[in-house]
Design a protein around this motif. Structure first.
Motif, PDB file in Angstrom:
ATOM      1  N   TRP A 160      -3.714   4.549  -3.798  1.00 35.57           N
ATOM      2  CA  TRP A 160      -2.712   5.321  -4.542  1.00 35.57           C
ATOM      3  C   TRP A 160      -1.897   6.210  -3.602  1.00 35.57           C
ATOM      4  CZ3 TRP A 160      -3.034  10.798  -6.007  1.00 35.57           C
ATOM      5  CH2 TRP A 160      -2.045  11.181  -6.918  1.00 35.57           C
ATOM      6  N   ASP A 192       7.585   8.633  -3.332  1.00 37.11           N
ATOM      7  CA  ASP A 192       7.495   9.468  -4.525  1.00 37.11           C
ATOM      8  C   ASP A 192       7.583  10.950  -4.190  1.00 37.11           C
ATOM      9  OD1 ASP A 192       7.249   7.196  -6.012  1.00 37.11           O
ATOM     10  OD2 ASP A 192       5.125   7.431  -6.477  1.00 37.11           O
ATOM     11  N   TYR A 193       7.270  11.307  -2.959  1.00 41.60           N
ATOM     12  CA  TYR A 193       7.312  12.717  -2.561  1.00 41.60           C
ATOM     13  C   TYR A 193       8.713  13.297  -2.672  1.00 41.60           C
ATOM     14  CZ  TYR A 193       8.862  10.349   1.684  1.00 41.60           C
ATOM     15  OH  TYR A 193       9.534   9.536   2.573  1.00 41.60           O
ATOM     16  N   GLN A 207       2.103   5.626  -3.062  1.00 43.52           N
ATOM     17  CA  GLN A 207       3.033   6.725  -3.318  1.00 43.52           C
ATOM     18  C   GLN A 207       3.898   7.026  -2.090  1.00 43.52           C
ATOM     19  OE1 GLN A 207       0.780  10.132  -4.905  1.00 43.52           O
ATOM     20  NE2 GLN A 207       1.963   9.822  -6.755  1.00 43.52           N
TER      21      GLN A 207
END
Length: 279
Positions: free
Chosen positions: A175, A184-185, A179
């Motif tokens: 995960w 996604d950050y 990410q």
């Protein structure tokens, strides 16, 4: 003003305080402290990859490295207090929710609780080490992993518990890596305050560093599953042994060097978060 309105006013006041400058400062100090640890672990692992097997590439090794520097004790106390700030920030997220439209969801709050506990334990170990060189922070992650695994294996259903924990760590590692690759950050960053050069730097450190971090988590989870299947706590590995295991793959020390560089980059990414993350 009725009682419900007063309670709502008090709650909003507490929430504003939790999101105020003190908590924001604690969060940024915590992210910077995390960056120091990952950067040092990455550098130590690189030294192992290039033949210096005396190094200990984990939190204990990072703390020992800091302790050997000028004003080492001051640096250790600053690091421990920064990590304590991270725990305080995560606690505020658990109570009031994190930033973003989904920040108040139960899953986010539960994850914040887990992170709060984790960073509180890490901060305690660092501050214990700072208070005296024989503190718990100096103990290797490998010995800690074997001891914890042995105790859990002795419990009723211990094999299943260790195996489930190992699978959970593998899933968490995947995960984390996914990410990072998906970037996604970026949802958590103040992109409007960043220059194009800063965005490129964050993308390189975030993607490569996050993928390396996820890979290390997943590898540690695999070793935990093996310890459960074989009923052998010696199969469990901490961060140091997990990193060294990459050097024993067909790619040899080159793979360890790549993973180590990735962890160092994640340290730099944490510094970037300390500057530009929305808190």
């Amino acid at each position: 003003m009725n009682s419900s309105a007063m309670a709502r006013t008090h709650r909003l006041g507490a929430e504003r305080a939790a999101r105020g400058s003190v908590t924001e400062g604690a969060a940024r100090a915590g992210l910077a402290a995390r960056g120091v640890i990952y950067l040092l672990v990455g550098v130590l692992a690189l030294q192992i990859a290039f033949g210096d097997s005396s190094r200990q590439a984990d939190r204990g090794g990072a703390l020992a490295t800091l302790a050997g520097q000028p004003f080492g004790t001051v640096l250790l106390w600053a690091l421990g207090l920064g990590l304590a700030g991270m725990a305080v920030w995560r606690l505020s997220e658990a109570v009031f929710g994190s930033v973003g439209p989904k920040g108040r969801k139960p899953r986010k709050r539960l994850l914040a609780v887990v992170r709060c506990v984790f960073y509180a334990v890490v901060a305690y170990s660092v501050l214990t080490f700072a208070a005296g060189p024989r503190g718990g922070g100096s103990r290797s992650s490998d010995a800690q992993s074997r001891d914890v695994t042995a105790r859990v294996l002795d419990l009723p259903g211990g094999q299943w518990l260790v195996g489930a924990a190992g699978v959970g760590i593998i899933v968490a590692g995947v995960w984390i890596a996914v990410q990072a690759v998906r970037r996604d950050y970026r949802k958590q960053l103040k992109l409007g305050e960043m220059t194009p050069w800063a965005r490129r730097l964050v993308d390189v450190t975030g993607v490569v560093g996050g993928a390396a971090r996820g890979l290390v988590f997943a590898a540690a989870g695999v070793f935990a599953v093996r310890a459960a299947v074989d009923y052998d706590p010696q199969r469990a590995k901490g961060l140091d042994d997990t990193l060294r295991s990459f050097a024993h793959t067909p790619l040899g020390p080159a793979l360890l060097a790549c993973v180590a560089a990735g962890l160092a980059l994640f340290g730099l990414f944490s510094f970037a978060l300390a500057r530009w993350r929305r808190v």
